[in-house]
Each structure stands twice: as structure tokens, then as C-alpha cells.
Design a protein around this motif. Structure first.
Motif, PDB file in Angstrom:
ATOM      1  N   VAL A 224      48.720  51.945   7.882  1.00 38.49           N
ATOM      2  CA  VAL A 224      47.730  51.016   8.059  1.00 38.49           C
ATOM      3  C   VAL A 224      48.318  49.822   7.243  1.00 38.49           C
ATOM      4  O   VAL A 224      48.501  49.993   6.094  1.00 38.49           O
ATOM      5  N   THR A 225      47.986  48.600   7.884  1.00 34.76           N
ATOM      6  CA  THR A 225      48.462  47.764   7.017  1.00 34.76           C
ATOM      7  C   THR A 225      46.994  46.648   6.880  1.00 34.76           C
ATOM      8  O   THR A 225      46.444  46.493   8.196  1.00 34.76           O
ATOM      9  N   VAL A 226      46.821  46.084   5.626  1.00 40.40           N
ATOM     10  CA  VAL A 226      45.581  45.353   5.516  1.00 40.40           C
ATOM     11  C   VAL A 226      45.716  44.339   4.700  1.00 40.40           C
ATOM     12  O   VAL A 226      46.696  44.432   3.667  1.00 40.40           O
ATOM     13  N   ARG A 227      45.186  43.090   4.791  1.00 46.55           N
ATOM     14  CA  ARG A 227      45.365  41.842   4.102  1.00 46.55           C
ATOM     15  C   ARG A 227      43.905  41.358   3.897  1.00 46.55           C
ATOM     16  O   ARG A 227      43.095  41.331   4.558  1.00 46.55           O
ATOM     17  N   SER A 228      43.598  41.103   2.418  1.00 45.54           N
ATOM     18  CA  SER A 228      42.403  40.553   2.028  1.00 45.54           C
ATOM     19  C   SER A 228      42.641  39.697   0.782  1.00 45.54           C
ATOM     20  O   SER A 228      43.618  39.846  -0.092  1.00 45.54           O
ATOM     21  N   PRO A 229      41.860  38.578   0.556  1.00 45.98           N
ATOM     22  CA  PRO A 229      42.022  37.728  -0.571  1.00 45.98           C
ATOM     23  C   PRO A 229      41.481  38.619  -1.764  1.00 45.98           C
ATOM     24  O   PRO A 229      41.888  38.182  -2.922  1.00 45.98           O
ATOM     25  N   LYS A 254      49.731  48.436   2.032  1.00 46.70           N
ATOM     26  CA  LYS A 254      50.121  49.349   2.796  1.00 46.70           C
ATOM     27  C   LYS A 254      49.344  50.487   2.741  1.00 46.70           C
ATOM     28  O   LYS A 254      49.535  50.930   1.623  1.00 46.70           O
ATOM     29  N   VAL A 255      48.734  51.027   3.486  1.00 51.21           N
ATOM     30  CA  VAL A 255      47.708  52.368   3.275  1.00 51.21           C
ATOM     31  C   VAL A 255      48.122  53.741   4.200  1.00 51.21           C
ATOM     32  O   VAL A 255      48.070  53.710   5.432  1.00 51.21           O
ATOM     33  N   ASP A 256      48.456  54.496   3.319  1.00 47.60           N
ATOM     34  CA  ASP A 256      48.481  56.175   3.813  1.00 47.60           C
ATOM     35  C   ASP A 256      47.563  57.011   3.887  1.00 47.60           C
ATOM     36  O   ASP A 256      47.003  56.892   2.475  1.00 47.60           O
ATOM     37  N   GLY A 257      47.244  57.865   4.678  1.00 50.49           N
ATOM     38  CA  GLY A 257      46.330  58.796   4.331  1.00 50.49           C
ATOM     39  C   GLY A 257      44.688  58.362   4.744  1.00 50.49           C
ATOM     40  O   GLY A 257      43.908  59.296   4.943  1.00 50.49           O
ATOM     41  N   LEU A 258      44.419  57.327   5.475  1.00 49.74           N
ATOM     42  CA  LEU A 258      43.182  56.862   6.172  1.00 49.74           C
ATOM     43  C   LEU A 258      43.826  56.018   7.260  1.00 49.74           C
ATOM     44  O   LEU A 258      44.493  55.403   7.446  1.00 49.74           O
TER      45      LEU A 258
END
Length: 304
Positions: A224-229, A254-258
Motif C-alpha cells: 500500500v502506498t499512502v501520502r499525507s502532509p 510504503k506500507v506492508d502488512g495492512l
């Protein structure tokens, strides 16, 4: 149908294919994958009776191909687009194949038209052809006997994007007609676009025989790729949930496991604004690289 049972081929002390068994069924496109030196070309040559197995059997529609009279009516194959007499015209080459298999001249014209070789091109000497044109001629030869089984070794070599699109459509149509279509290729992107099933080998041994989706799912789990300020604070929350979090470019993680759904839920619960939330799906290429990592062979000899 193609059936390979306990197939082995040795060249002196070198074993190119080792106790290999698999089945290729009609009505679908089956990709044949493996790193360099895996034994794919040797396997195809044994199926076509061009190489004698050391042990085991390789049959086409229940019979050894070398014992088939007028073999082009039973199986068509493209192994090497360069394996044509350069001094002959394309039409003369196909006429020679047709005569040896009692196939009509009308069928020669039909396959030339099907592969897009115009009358002017068909009269040219093959030595003047580009690689892409030779590939089309090789495909025409495979189709000549209108066979129920077709085998292609690296059929997209030298084809432009339009030609590659045409070949993919051809394979899909042939499979839809109920034929057995077996395609050896090193192009993962083409297999993702074309194949229904995969046979994967490494160092002459079977690694996998399953659907494209099943094989791709063997690779690394989706990321999962997520972008946030507020990426740094979000990373702390995700890590507390058990995720492996890695900074990615500006304001990205980059998020692994969720799952993406759970990442979105946590961001919402903690009131983190999101600029991006996406998932990189399981990749055929990633699965292939991971599962064949121990089977890469750099020795000279068998090249595919």
C-alpha cells in the motif's frame, strides 16, 4: 493436448531437462516461462520430435509427434524465425511446406493474408525480410496445416507494438476455437496480457503449473502506498497497528502488512488528511523473479 511425463534430457554430464511432467490443455493460452538455461527450448524440441528424450515421454494429442505423417496437420510450431532458406521467397517456402504435408496452394494464400504478408512481400526473398516479417512468416508456417495444437518460442521478437497486439489477439482467437496454444516467452508483460495458464520451469525442473492469477499471487504481498502532509505521525499510528512502514519520496509511505482499507480507516480515525492511497497489485514479474531466483543459470549452452 500436450502431455509431458517424467521427461529427461541429458547431454553428456549436463542435464537440460530433469523428470519434467505437465499438461497443456486446449481452449486456453498457456505460457511457458523460465530463466535462461531453464530447458524450455529443449522441451519444445522434444515435443516436436527434433530431439530424442533420454527418458520419459512428450506427446501431442496422445501420440509422439515424430510418428505423425503430415505433421503440420497435427501441430504447428515456430521455434526459430531465422530457420528459413534466405534465397527463397516467402510464398515458395510455404509452398514447399504445403507440398510435403499435402496442403493446398489456396491455404498458403490464406495464411499469408492472415499474418499480413502482402502479395508483394510474399514474392520477396526471405533474406531481405526484417525480423518482424520473418516472425510473421514463421507464424504462417505454424498455421499452415490448420492444426489443433500450436507451439511458439519467443513469437514477439522483432515485432512492433501493432504486431505484438495482433499476435496477442491471434493467440486468444486460436484458444477460443478450442486449440491448444503453448507460448514460450521471457516477456512477463506479454504473459500478463495473453496467458490463462502458466508452466514455469527452472534448471529443467517444474516450478509451477497453475493459472496466471495463482502464480502472480505467489509473489510478495501487495504494498500500500499512502501520502499525507502528516506522513511522519501517520507512520507511527500504522506501525503501532503492526505494519512495516517505509518512507517513500516526499510525504509518502510504503506500507506492508495492512490493507488499503485498514490504512484508510486508521487515517480517518486519527483525522489524517490523505493525498494518495493506492495498492500495488501482485506482479507476475515479481513472482517470477522470486520463485526462479535459485534457478538462474549463466552457463553457455541452452539459451531459453
Amino acid at each position: 493436448m500436450i502431455e509431458v511425463e517424467h521427461l529427461t534430457k541429458r547431454y553428456g554430464p549436463t542435464t537440460a531437462v530433469r523428470d519434467l511432467s505437465f499438461t497443456v490443455r486446449p481452449g486456453r493460452v498457456t505460457g511457458f516461462l523460465g530463466p535462461n538455461g531453464a530447458g524450455k527450448t529443449t522441451t519444445l524440441r522434444m515435443l516436436l520430435g527434433l530431439v530424442e528424450p533420454t527418458a520419459g515421454t512428450a506427446t501431442v494429442s496422445g501420440h509422439s509427434f515424430r510418428h505423425r505423417p503430415r505433421g503440420l496437420r497435427h501441430a504447428g510450431a515456430l521455434l526459430d524465425a531465422h530457420d528459413v532458406h534466405d534465397g527463397r521467397s516467402a510464398r515458395a517456402h510455404l509452398h514447399a511446406l504445403a507440398r510435403s504435408n499435402r496442403i493446398t496452394k489456396q491455404r498458403v494464400d490464406e495464411v499469408l493474408d492472415e499474418v499480413g504478408l502482402t502479395d508483394a512481400a510474399a514474392r520477396r526473398r526471405v533474406g531481405t525480410f526484417s525480423l518482424g516479417m520473418k516472425q510473421r512468416l514463421g507464424i504462417a508456417g505454424a498455421l499452415l496445416g490448420d492444426p489443433p495444437v500450436l507451439m511458439f518460442d519467443e513469437p514477439l521478437n522483432g515485432l512492433d507494438p501493432e504486431g505484438a497486439l495482433w499476435v496477442r489477439g491471434l493467440f486468444r482467437r486460436l484458444a477460443h476455437e478450442g486449440r491448444t496454444v503453448f507460448v514460450s516467452s521471457h516477456l512477463m508483460s506479454e504473459m500478463e496480457s495473453t496467458a490463462d495458464e502458466l508452466i514455469v520451469i527452472g534448471r529443467g525442473e517444474l516450478i509451477a503449473a497453475e493459472s496466471l492469477a495463482e502464480f502472480a499471487a505467489r509473489g510478495t504481498a501487495p504494498t500500500v502506498t499512502v501520502r499525507s502532509p502528516d506522513a511522519a505521525a501517520l507512520a507511527v499510528v500504522l506501525a503501532a497497528e503492526g505494519a512495516a512502514v517505509t518512507p517513500y519520496e516526499r510525504n509518502g509511505l510504503k506500507v506492508d502488512g495492512l490493507s488499503a482499507v485498514r490504512v484508510g480507516e486508521l487515517a480517518h480515525e486519527h483525522r489524517f488528511p490523505l493525498w494518495e492511497l493506492s495498492t500495488r497489485a501482485a506482479s507476475l514479474e515479481t513472482a517470477f523473479m522470486e520463485l526462479t531466483a535459485d534457478s538462474v543459470e549463466y552457463a553457455a549452452g541452452e539459451s531459453r
